[in-house]
Motif scaffolding. Sequence first.
Motif, PDB file in Angstrom:
ATOM      1  N   CYS A   1       0.865  -1.178   0.000  1.00 45.21           N
ATOM      2  CA  CYS A   1       0.000   0.000   0.000  1.00 45.21           C
ATOM      3  C   CYS A   1       0.908   1.237   0.000  1.00 45.21           C
ATOM      4  O   CYS A   1       2.024   1.175   0.512  1.00 45.21           O
ATOM      5  CB  CYS A   1      -0.840  -0.060   1.272  1.00 45.21           C
ATOM      6  N   PRO A   2       0.449   2.365  -0.573  1.00 47.25           N
ATOM      7  CA  PRO A   2       1.255   3.589  -0.497  1.00 47.25           C
ATOM      8  C   PRO A   2       1.647   3.954   0.949  1.00 47.25           C
ATOM      9  O   PRO A   2       2.666   4.596   1.162  1.00 47.25           O
ATOM     10  CB  PRO A   2       0.326   4.657  -1.085  1.00 47.25           C
ATOM     11  N   CYS A   3       0.872   3.502   1.926  1.00 46.72           N
ATOM     12  CA  CYS A   3       1.179   3.829   3.325  1.00 46.72           C
ATOM     13  C   CYS A   3       2.343   2.973   3.853  1.00 46.72           C
ATOM     14  O   CYS A   3       2.827   3.182   4.958  1.00 46.72           O
ATOM     15  CB  CYS A   3      -0.042   3.624   4.226  1.00 46.72           C
ATOM     16  N   GLY A   4       2.793   1.970   3.048  1.00 41.30           N
ATOM     17  CA  GLY A   4       3.895   1.121   3.489  1.00 41.30           C
ATOM     18  C   GLY A   4       3.443  -0.233   4.012  1.00 41.30           C
ATOM     19  O   GLY A   4       4.252  -1.130   4.210  1.00 41.30           O
ATOM     20  N   GLY A   5       2.129  -0.392   4.226  1.00 39.96           N
ATOM     21  CA  GLY A   5       1.596  -1.664   4.719  1.00 39.96           C
ATOM     22  C   GLY A   5       1.573  -2.726   3.620  1.00 39.96           C
ATOM     23  O   GLY A   5       1.743  -2.421   2.441  1.00 39.96           O
ATOM     24  N   HIS A   6       1.394  -3.982   4.003  1.00 41.78           N
ATOM     25  CA  HIS A   6       1.315  -5.080   3.044  1.00 41.78           C
ATOM     26  C   HIS A   6      -0.129  -5.414   2.733  1.00 41.78           C
ATOM     27  O   HIS A   6      -0.994  -5.333   3.596  1.00 41.78           O
ATOM     28  CB  HIS A   6       2.022  -6.322   3.595  1.00 41.78           C
ATOM     29  N   LEU A   7      -0.386  -5.797   1.474  1.00 39.86           N
ATOM     30  CA  LEU A   7      -1.749  -6.161   1.094  1.00 39.86           C
ATOM     31  C   LEU A   7      -1.958  -7.655   1.325  1.00 39.86           C
ATOM     32  O   LEU A   7      -1.175  -8.478   0.848  1.00 39.86           O
ATOM     33  CB  LEU A   7      -1.998  -5.818  -0.373  1.00 39.86           C
ATOM     34  N   VAL A   8      -2.991  -7.969   2.068  1.00 33.52           N
ATOM     35  CA  VAL A   8      -3.260  -9.371   2.390  1.00 33.52           C
ATOM     36  C   VAL A   8      -4.711  -9.710   2.057  1.00 33.52           C
ATOM     37  O   VAL A   8      -5.561  -8.823   1.924  1.00 33.52           O
ATOM     38  CB  VAL A   8      -3.013  -9.652   3.899  1.00 33.52           C
ATOM     39  N   GLN A   9      -4.977 -10.998   1.928  1.00 37.02           N
ATOM     40  CA  GLN A   9      -6.346 -11.445   1.700  1.00 37.02           C
ATOM     41  C   GLN A   9      -6.985 -11.693   3.059  1.00 37.02           C
ATOM     42  O   GLN A   9      -6.396 -12.348   3.920  1.00 37.02           O
ATOM     43  CB  GLN A   9      -6.343 -12.736   0.874  1.00 37.02           C
ATOM     44  N   ARG A  10      -8.176 -11.125   3.258  1.00 39.92           N
ATOM     45  CA  ARG A  10      -8.846 -11.356   4.535  1.00 39.92           C
ATOM     46  C   ARG A  10      -9.186 -12.834   4.671  1.00 39.92           C
ATOM     47  O   ARG A  10      -9.508 -13.495   3.685  1.00 39.92           O
ATOM     48  CB  ARG A  10     -10.136 -10.530   4.595  1.00 39.92           C
ATOM     49  N   ASP A  11      -9.124 -13.339   5.901  1.00 44.45           N
ATOM     50  CA  ASP A  11      -9.400 -14.763   6.145  1.00 44.45           C
ATOM     51  C   ASP A  11     -10.709 -15.225   5.509  1.00 44.45           C
ATOM     52  O   ASP A  11     -10.811 -16.333   5.014  1.00 44.45           O
ATOM     53  CB  ASP A  11      -9.486 -15.036   7.661  1.00 44.45           C
ATOM     54  N   ASP A  12     -11.736 -14.347   5.556  1.00 45.32           N
ATOM     55  CA  ASP A  12     -13.046 -14.799   5.067  1.00 45.32           C
ATOM     56  C   ASP A  12     -13.260 -14.468   3.583  1.00 45.32           C
ATOM     57  O   ASP A  12     -14.362 -14.533   3.093  1.00 45.32           O
ATOM     58  CB  ASP A  12     -14.190 -14.261   5.942  1.00 45.32           C
ATOM     59  N   ASP A  13     -12.198 -14.103   2.837  1.00 42.97           N
ATOM     60  CA  ASP A  13     -12.341 -13.841   1.407  1.00 42.97           C
ATOM     61  C   ASP A  13     -11.810 -14.975   0.531  1.00 42.97           C
ATOM     62  O   ASP A  13     -11.632 -14.810  -0.669  1.00 42.97           O
ATOM     63  CB  ASP A  13     -11.615 -12.541   1.019  1.00 42.97           C
ATOM     64  N   ASN A  14     -11.523 -16.153   1.116  1.00 43.53           N
ATOM     65  CA  ASN A  14     -11.093 -17.259   0.247  1.00 43.53           C
ATOM     66  C   ASN A  14     -12.339 -17.925  -0.347  1.00 43.53           C
ATOM     67  O   ASN A  14     -13.422 -17.872   0.245  1.00 43.53           O
ATOM     68  CB  ASN A  14     -10.216 -18.248   1.025  1.00 43.53           C
ATOM     69  N   PRO A  15     -12.195 -18.525  -1.559  1.00 42.52           N
ATOM     70  CA  PRO A  15     -13.373 -18.997  -2.309  1.00 42.52           C
ATOM     71  C   PRO A  15     -14.300 -19.915  -1.508  1.00 42.52           C
ATOM     72  O   PRO A  15     -15.520 -19.807  -1.615  1.00 42.52           O
ATOM     73  CB  PRO A  15     -12.749 -19.753  -3.487  1.00 42.52           C
ATOM     74  N   GLU A  16     -13.721 -20.791  -0.691  1.00 45.43           N
ATOM     75  CA  GLU A  16     -14.564 -21.727   0.066  1.00 45.43           C
ATOM     76  C   GLU A  16     -15.445 -20.982   1.071  1.00 45.43           C
ATOM     77  O   GLU A  16     -16.642 -21.233   1.185  1.00 45.43           O
ATOM     78  CB  GLU A  16     -13.665 -22.713   0.803  1.00 45.43           C
ATOM     79  N   THR A  17     -14.826 -20.027   1.794  1.00 47.58           N
ATOM     80  CA  THR A  17     -15.587 -19.257   2.771  1.00 47.58           C
ATOM     81  C   THR A  17     -16.608 -18.355   2.079  1.00 47.58           C
ATOM     82  O   THR A  17     -17.714 -18.177   2.566  1.00 47.58           O
ATOM     83  CB  THR A  17     -14.636 -18.405   3.636  1.00 47.58           C
ATOM     84  N   ILE A  18     -16.224 -17.808   0.897  1.00 46.38           N
ATOM     85  CA  ILE A  18     -17.160 -16.950   0.158  1.00 46.38           C
ATOM     86  C   ILE A  18     -18.429 -17.732  -0.185  1.00 46.38           C
ATOM     87  O   ILE A  18     -19.540 -17.254   0.005  1.00 46.38           O
ATOM     88  CB  ILE A  18     -16.518 -16.430  -1.157  1.00 46.38           C
ATOM     89  N   ARG A  19     -18.229 -18.970  -0.676  1.00 41.92           N
ATOM     90  CA  ARG A  19     -19.388 -19.779  -1.053  1.00 41.92           C
ATOM     91  C   ARG A  19     -20.293 -20.012   0.156  1.00 41.92           C
ATOM     92  O   ARG A  19     -21.506 -19.909   0.064  1.00 41.92           O
ATOM     93  CB  ARG A  19     -18.930 -21.115  -1.676  1.00 41.92           C
ATOM     94  N   HIS A  20     -19.672 -20.297   1.288  1.00 46.21           N
ATOM     95  CA  HIS A  20     -20.453 -20.517   2.511  1.00 46.21           C
ATOM     96  C   HIS A  20     -21.184 -19.231   2.932  1.00 46.21           C
ATOM     97  O   HIS A  20     -22.357 -19.263   3.286  1.00 46.21           O
ATOM     98  CB  HIS A  20     -19.532 -20.996   3.638  1.00 46.21           C
ATOM     99  N   ARG A  21     -20.494 -18.098   2.862  1.00 45.13           N
ATOM    100  CA  ARG A  21     -21.124 -16.821   3.228  1.00 45.13           C
ATOM    101  C   ARG A  21     -22.304 -16.514   2.322  1.00 45.13           C
ATOM    102  O   ARG A  21     -23.319 -15.971   2.759  1.00 45.13           O
ATOM    103  CB  ARG A  21     -20.096 -15.683   3.131  1.00 45.13           C
ATOM    104  N   MET A  22     -22.174 -16.839   1.027  1.00 42.75           N
ATOM    105  CA  MET A  22     -23.262 -16.577   0.078  1.00 42.75           C
ATOM    106  C   MET A  22     -24.476 -17.442   0.380  1.00 42.75           C
ATOM    107  O   MET A  22     -25.614 -16.992   0.246  1.00 42.75           O
ATOM    108  CB  MET A  22     -22.795 -16.824  -1.357  1.00 42.75           C
ATOM    109  N   GLU A  23     -24.220 -18.712   0.790  1.00 40.89           N
ATOM    110  CA  GLU A  23     -25.349 -19.592   1.139  1.00 40.89           C
ATOM    111  C   GLU A  23     -26.101 -19.027   2.341  1.00 40.89           C
ATOM    112  O   GLU A  23     -27.324 -18.992   2.357  1.00 40.89           O
ATOM    113  CB  GLU A  23     -24.834 -20.997   1.457  1.00 40.89           C
ATOM    114  N   VAL A  24     -25.327 -18.596   3.330  1.00 40.84           N
ATOM    115  CA  VAL A  24     -25.948 -18.017   4.514  1.00 40.84           C
ATOM    116  C   VAL A  24     -26.743 -16.764   4.125  1.00 40.84           C
ATOM    117  O   VAL A  24     -27.891 -16.584   4.517  1.00 40.84           O
ATOM    118  CB  VAL A  24     -24.868 -17.639   5.573  1.00 40.84           C
ATOM    119  N   TYR A  25     -26.139 -15.931   3.286  1.00 38.30           N
ATOM    120  CA  TYR A  25     -26.788 -14.687   2.861  1.00 38.30           C
ATOM    121  C   TYR A  25     -28.105 -14.970   2.128  1.00 38.30           C
ATOM    122  O   TYR A  25     -29.133 -14.366   2.432  1.00 38.30           O
ATOM    123  CB  TYR A  25     -25.841 -13.876   1.968  1.00 38.30           C
TER     124      TYR A  25
END
Length: 235
Positions: free
Chosen positions: A144-168
């Motif tokens: 990031c321009p602020c110097g931080g590292h870009l990471v994937q949030r724990d709940d943004d992996n495809p398996e969790t996304i599919r589960h979140r969508m079912e719940v939604y």
Amino acid sequence: MRMVMLGAPGSGKGTQARLISTKYGAVHLSMGSILRKEVAEQSEIGRAIGGTLNKGDMVEDGIVNMIIENQLQRYESVILDGYPRNLLQAQHLDGYLQEHPPVLDVVFLLEIPLESVIHRLSGRRVCDRCNKTYHIDFYRLETCPCGGHLVQRDDDNPETIRHRMEVYQAEIQPLRRFYEERKQLYPIDADQGMEGTFADISQVLDKIILPQIKRPRIIGRLRDAVGELGNKLDK
Ligand SMILES: [Zn+2]
């Protein structure tokens, strides 16, 4: 104004809520941010919900109801993002606001096809320092321009996304009917980019909602100022 923003994970709820907050002066209450902060701080609530959040499941109704009531005691003009999540929470909120007016002025439902959601979420990266979000389609650096590292949030992996969508999907239908019956629901096409989506939202607020509101604004402003002060004193 008291507003609710509904929509699938990845529909742009948080972004649109921030835009509304800036343009219309409402306090943006993001349940996801509040809960993640509790987890990061290892508070009593945070320790109780840490595992639930990471699996993409929903946090217990009693906890989120309590968090929202605390916030509503502080702020008059709000946009709720990530709450209510199900019919029970919506009914609870409705009952609470009947006793502690003003009630809701509008509920937006951001609509977006499932494929777009999966594409948006699996490519999302978050800065581990300033929390700004990026999408790998538009931003290819790893820092990031602020110097931080870009990471994937724990709940943004495809398996969790599919589960979140079912719940939604299971939760949104009764919620939608609940607000439709109250004539508070405004569906918005959220698959047209940030500006187009926000233009549609602004249109509803400017042409329909704001002209209906006649309550004295000054009292609300005063209450919000006292709420901000209370938050500062807590820190
Ligand atoms: Zn950053």
